[in-house]
Design an enzyme around this catalytic site. Structure first.
Site, PDB file in Angstrom:
ATOM      1  N   PHE A 121     -21.613 -83.737 -88.774  1.00  0.00           N
ATOM      2  CA  PHE A 121     -20.649 -84.918 -88.393  1.00  0.00           C
ATOM      3  C   PHE A 121     -19.548 -84.143 -88.835  1.00  0.00           C
ATOM      4  CE2 PHE A 121     -17.565 -88.010 -90.109  1.00  0.00           C
ATOM      5  CZ  PHE A 121     -17.320 -88.799 -88.986  1.00  0.00           C
ATOM      6  N   LEU A 123     -15.399 -84.206 -89.021  1.00  0.00           N
ATOM      7  CA  LEU A 123     -14.230 -84.883 -88.985  1.00  0.00           C
ATOM      8  C   LEU A 123     -13.212 -84.013 -89.795  1.00  0.00           C
ATOM      9  CD1 LEU A 123     -12.508 -87.309 -88.227  1.00  0.00           C
ATOM     10  CD2 LEU A 123     -13.376 -88.338 -90.301  1.00  0.00           C
ATOM     11  N   GLU A 125     -10.919 -81.313 -92.069  1.00  0.00           N
ATOM     12  CA  GLU A 125     -10.405 -79.802 -91.620  1.00  0.00           C
ATOM     13  C   GLU A 125      -9.568 -79.381 -93.029  1.00  0.00           C
ATOM     14  OE1 GLU A 125      -8.068 -79.721 -88.188  1.00  0.00           O
ATOM     15  OE2 GLU A 125      -9.691 -80.496 -86.848  1.00  0.00           O
ATOM     16  N   GLY A 129      -8.198 -84.166 -94.869  1.00  0.00           N
ATOM     17  CA  GLY A 129      -9.605 -84.779 -95.461  1.00  0.00           C
ATOM     18  C   GLY A 129      -9.111 -86.546 -95.434  1.00  0.00           C
ATOM     19  N   TRP A 154     -16.050 -78.079 -95.019  1.00  0.00           N
ATOM     20  CA  TRP A 154     -17.009 -78.966 -95.580  1.00  0.00           C
ATOM     21  C   TRP A 154     -18.021 -79.898 -94.652  1.00  0.00           C
ATOM     22  CZ3 TRP A 154     -11.723 -81.002 -96.968  1.00  0.00           C
ATOM     23  CH2 TRP A 154     -11.265 -80.186 -98.209  1.00  0.00           C
ATOM     24  N   THR A 156     -21.476 -80.815 -93.810  1.00  0.00           N
ATOM     25  CA  THR A 156     -22.718 -80.891 -94.366  1.00  0.00           C
ATOM     26  C   THR A 156     -23.703 -80.478 -93.323  1.00  0.00           C
ATOM     27  OG1 THR A 156     -22.221 -82.666 -96.041  1.00  0.00           O
ATOM     28  CG2 THR A 156     -24.726 -82.127 -95.308  1.00  0.00           C
ATOM     29  N   ARG A 265     -37.490 -90.342-128.543  1.00  0.00           N
ATOM     30  CA  ARG A 265     -36.934 -89.593-129.301  1.00  0.00           C
ATOM     31  C   ARG A 265     -36.672 -90.228-130.748  1.00  0.00           C
ATOM     32  NH1 ARG A 265     -35.238 -84.482-130.765  1.00  0.00           N
ATOM     33  NH2 ARG A 265     -33.146 -84.135-131.571  1.00  0.00           N
ATOM     34  N   GLU A 360     -17.182 -89.190 -97.579  1.00  0.00           N
ATOM     35  CA  GLU A 360     -17.425 -90.305 -96.883  1.00  0.00           C
ATOM     36  C   GLU A 360     -16.214 -91.291 -96.959  1.00  0.00           C
ATOM     37  OE1 GLU A 360     -21.079 -89.606 -95.009  1.00  0.00           O
ATOM     38  OE2 GLU A 360     -20.411 -91.642 -94.593  1.00  0.00           O
ATOM     39  N   THR A 362     -12.750 -91.078-100.092  1.00  0.00           N
ATOM     40  CA  THR A 362     -12.741 -90.897-101.368  1.00  0.00           C
ATOM     41  C   THR A 362     -12.771 -92.544-101.903  1.00  0.00           C
ATOM     42  OG1 THR A 362     -10.223 -91.037-101.704  1.00  0.00           O
ATOM     43  CG2 THR A 362     -11.368 -88.800-101.529  1.00  0.00           C
TER      44      THR A 362
HETATM   45  C1  LIG Z   1     -19.872 -81.678-100.510  1.00  0.00           C
HETATM   46  C2  LIG Z   1     -19.078 -82.138 -99.500  1.00  0.00           C
HETATM   47  C3  LIG Z   1     -19.760 -82.362 -98.411  1.00  0.00           C
HETATM   48  C4  LIG Z   1     -19.184 -82.854 -97.239  1.00  0.00           C
HETATM   49  N1  LIG Z   1     -19.495 -83.079 -96.053  1.00  0.00           N
HETATM   50  C5  LIG Z   1     -18.580 -83.613 -95.011  1.00  0.00           C
HETATM   51  C6  LIG Z   1     -19.280 -83.673 -93.628  1.00  0.00           C
HETATM   52  O1  LIG Z   1     -20.184 -83.549 -93.464  1.00  0.00           O
HETATM   53  N2  LIG Z   1     -18.246 -83.832 -92.598  1.00  0.00           N
HETATM   54  C7  LIG Z   1     -16.946 -84.041 -92.780  1.00  0.00           C
HETATM   55  O2  LIG Z   1     -16.177 -84.500 -91.946  1.00  0.00           O
HETATM   56  N3  LIG Z   1     -16.411 -84.045 -94.109  1.00  0.00           N
HETATM   57  C8  LIG Z   1     -17.290 -83.677 -95.181  1.00  0.00           C
HETATM   58  N4  LIG Z   1     -16.592 -83.508 -96.552  1.00  0.00           N
HETATM   59  C9  LIG Z   1     -15.240 -83.652 -96.668  1.00  0.00           C
HETATM   60  C10 LIG Z   1     -15.010 -84.834 -97.363  1.00  0.00           C
HETATM   61  O3  LIG Z   1     -15.006 -86.077 -96.675  1.00  0.00           O
HETATM   62  C11 LIG Z   1     -13.429 -84.625 -97.928  1.00  0.00           C
HETATM   63  O4  LIG Z   1     -13.597 -83.800 -99.221  1.00  0.00           O
HETATM   64  C12 LIG Z   1     -12.818 -85.980 -98.411  1.00  0.00           C
HETATM   65  O5  LIG Z   1     -12.554 -86.995 -97.178  1.00  0.00           O
HETATM   66  C13 LIG Z   1     -11.342 -85.829 -99.244  1.00  0.00           C
HETATM   67  O6  LIG Z   1     -10.786 -85.036 -98.310  1.00  0.00           O
HETATM   68  P1  LIG Z   1      -9.709 -83.934 -99.324  1.00  0.00           P
HETATM   69  O7  LIG Z   1     -11.069 -83.201-100.053  1.00  0.00           O
HETATM   70  O8  LIG Z   1      -9.345 -83.231 -97.966  1.00  0.00           O
HETATM   71  O9  LIG Z   1      -9.010 -84.768-100.464  1.00  0.00           O
HETATM   72  P2  LIG Z   1      -7.479 -85.210 -99.930  1.00  0.00           P
HETATM   73  O10 LIG Z   1      -7.542 -86.166 -98.870  1.00  0.00           O
HETATM   74  O11 LIG Z   1      -6.753 -84.181-100.123  1.00  0.00           O
HETATM   75  O12 LIG Z   1      -7.268 -86.152-101.207  1.00  0.00           O
HETATM   76  C14 LIG Z   1      -7.015 -85.463-102.472  1.00  0.00           C
HETATM   77  C15 LIG Z   1      -6.795 -86.451-103.673  1.00  0.00           C
HETATM   78  O13 LIG Z   1      -5.837 -87.517-103.159  1.00  0.00           O
HETATM   79  C16 LIG Z   1      -6.057 -88.713-102.968  1.00  0.00           C
HETATM   80  N5  LIG Z   1      -5.549 -89.332-101.933  1.00  0.00           N
HETATM   81  C17 LIG Z   1      -5.176 -88.794-100.777  1.00  0.00           C
HETATM   82  N6  LIG Z   1      -4.708 -89.755 -99.918  1.00  0.00           N
HETATM   83  C18 LIG Z   1      -4.373 -90.991-100.666  1.00  0.00           C
HETATM   84  C19 LIG Z   1      -3.786 -92.190-100.408  1.00  0.00           C
HETATM   85  N7  LIG Z   1      -3.499 -92.458 -99.277  1.00  0.00           N
HETATM   86  N8  LIG Z   1      -3.882 -92.956-101.492  1.00  0.00           N
HETATM   87  C20 LIG Z   1      -4.388 -92.710-102.817  1.00  0.00           C
HETATM   88  N9  LIG Z   1      -4.958 -91.664-102.956  1.00  0.00           N
HETATM   89  C21 LIG Z   1      -5.051 -90.682-101.971  1.00  0.00           C
HETATM   90  C22 LIG Z   1      -7.552 -88.699-102.810  1.00  0.00           C
HETATM   91  O14 LIG Z   1      -8.498 -89.841-103.085  1.00  0.00           O
HETATM   92  C23 LIG Z   1      -8.038 -87.585-103.726  1.00  0.00           C
HETATM   93  O15 LIG Z   1      -8.205 -87.744-105.041  1.00  0.00           O
HETATM   94  C24 LIG Z   1     -17.496 -82.947 -97.539  1.00  0.00           C
HETATM   95  C25 LIG Z   1     -16.798 -82.694 -98.636  1.00  0.00           C
HETATM   96  C26 LIG Z   1     -17.701 -82.250 -99.759  1.00  0.00           C
HETATM   97  C27 LIG Z   1     -16.965 -81.441-100.851  1.00  0.00           C
END
Ligand SMILES: Cc1cc2nc3c(=O)[nH]c(=O)nc-3n(C[C@H](O)[C@H](O)[C@H](O)COP(=O)(O)OP(=O)(O)OC[C@H]3O[C@@H](n4cnc5c(N)ncnc54)[C@H](O)[C@@H]3O)c2cc1C
Length: 383
Positions: A121, A123, A125, A129, A154, A156, A265, A360, A362
């Site tokens: 899946f 979504l 970039e 995120g 990212w 999977t 333990r 899925e 945060t």
């Molecule tokens: C091991 C792994 C597997 C993954 N697998 C997939 C996959 O199969 N397919 C796929 O599409 N994606 C996948 N992802 C991506 C994952 O879904 C994203 O990392 C996640 O959605 C968060 O996006 P980001 O990392 O860009 O963080 P950001 O969106 O940059 O967020 C950074 C921080 O800011 C906070 N934040 C952002 N916006 C807000 C808001 N409006 N209000 C409050 N807080 C906010 C977030 O909660 C977080 O704490 C995977 C990631 C990992 C690490």
């Protein structure tokens, strides 16, 4: 809902034995070596575990999300990485079940449900995120084809998947410009970019997927042009139940190991569970797990019964994954230095739990979903 029925009990017992035999012996090694074994998915598929909620006419078991949640919990007790694999290969199936046309269902579902094909899946970039609606990958229609360009982060199963469900932009900015496409893993121009080095979930491969003029038939568009964001969100609503189930399994496994250890333990001449500081920690862990499981099962039950489950699924994801992080951390604490070292699996459970609060959607994003439901409820006309 509160106790498994006879069929569910048999399913849980069978899955428990099967995954302990299949994945258990290599779980620690594969975590250390970051090794993914696709053959495990084929073998779980042969047992029906890759298509639990897919209708029987398309090769699935035709069961509900409550059954699915129970199965994922059992797999996660042994390996969260492989439970995530089953859940992620389920995402294209959820999408096809809900949004696919008959030809697409017939063409793609049976192999995914049988575990012969691995799904992915796509979504996220690099720059989008949580703000998924700002994604930049493009799909341009040329005659009977779409041409896809861009990069997904990212992913999977990146590099292993046979079917990638990819969200790309066909229109203007924002959610309405996004469409969803089925892209075969061997499509020309699709390649694997960098492989992530991760803290946890290390037996689950995560890579960038690069799209360089990838041509696919126009028939691979899922839903209509512009439906892609809605498609992705419906998949994530269901995905929250699966991730929450995996969190419950991971937390339960951590409690089982640390609880057993605390009874054996001895310090100061007695089992450490008899010190209130340890016994109460274990009591809080057990309570948090039971609370999480109830909420996960409620979300699954709502989905199975055609009710609105989105807000409850978001709550279940927050409660279960926050609980898993705390429970696994406390399991290490209960086991002291032994818990911190790799002789026992609790340090792996703790590393695996962290990502569950992030992917899925945060847990901050889940709270946005929940607060939107609250706003809708509190501003609805009173009757
Ligand atoms: C091991 C792994 C597997 C993954 N697998 C997939 C996959 O199969 N397919 C796929 O599409 N994606 C996948 N992802 C991506 C994952 O879904 C994203 O990392 C996640 O959605 C968060 O996006 P980001 O990392 O860009 O963080 P950001 O969106 O940059 O967020 C950074 C921080 O800011 C906070 N934040 C952002 N916006 C807000 C808001 N409006 N209000 C409050 N807080 C906010 C977030 O909660 C977080 O704490 C995977 C990631 C990992 C690490």
């Amino acid at each position: 809902m509160f106790e498994p029925n006879e069929m569910q009990r048999d399913l849980i017992d069978a899955v428990s034995v099967f995954v302990k035999d299949l994945i258990g012996p290599t779980a620690e090694h594969d975590d250390a070596e970051e090794r993914f074994r696709k053959e495990y998915i084929h073998q779980m598929g042969e047992q029906g575990l890759c298509g639990i909620a897919t209708p029987e006419e398309y090769g699935g078991l035709g069961l509900g999300y409550l059954d699915y949640a129970m199965v994922l919990e059992e797999i996660a007790k042994v390996s969260a990485s492989y439970a995530v694999s089953v859940a992620v290969t389920g995402l294209p199936q959820v999408i096809l079940n809900q949004w696919g046309n008959e030809d697409q269902k017939q063409q793609w579902l049976p192999a995914l449900a049988a575990g012969e094909h691995l799904g992915a899946f796509c979504l996220s970039e690099a720059g989008s995120g949580s703000d998924a609606a700002s994604l930049k990958a493009t799909a341009v229609r040329e005659g009977d084809e779409y041409v896809l360009n861009g990069s997904k982060y990212w992913v999977t199963h990146g590099g292993y998947a046979d079917v990638y469900m990819i969200m790309a932009r066909t229109g203007g900015p924002g959610p309405r410009g996004i469409s969803c496409f089925l892209v075969p893993g061997d499509a020309e121009g699709l390649s694997t970019g960098r492989k992530e080095q991760k803290m946890g979930m290390r037996a689950s491969p995560t890579t960038e997927i690069v799209l360089d003029n990838v041509r696919i038939p126009a028939a691979n568009l899922v839903g209509n042009e512009g439906d892609g964001f809605k498609v992705a969100m419906t998949a994530l609503d269901s995905g929250r139940i699966t991730i929450a189930s995996i969190a419950v399994g991971t937390a339960q496994a951590a409690l089982d190991v640390s609880g057993g250890y605390a009874c054996e333990r001895k310090q100061f001449g007695k089992p450490i569970i008899d010190f209130q500081g340890v016994g109460f920690m274990l009591a809080d862990m057990a309570t948090a797990i039971e609370t999480s499981r109830m909420l996960v099962h409620k979300a699954a039950w709502l989905k199975d019964n055609g009710r609105d489950f989105s807000g409850t699924a978001a709550m279940a994801k927050v409660v279960a994954t926050d609980a898993a992080m705390k429970v696994t951390t406390d399991a290490v604490q209960v086991m002291g230095g032994y818990g911190y070292c790799k002789d026992h699996p609790v340090e792996r459970f703790m590393r695996d739990a962290k990502i569950m609060q992030i992917f899925e959607g945060t847990n901050q994003v889940q709270r946005i979903v929940i607060s939107r439901h609250l706003k809708k409820a509190y501003t609805a006309p009173q009757g």
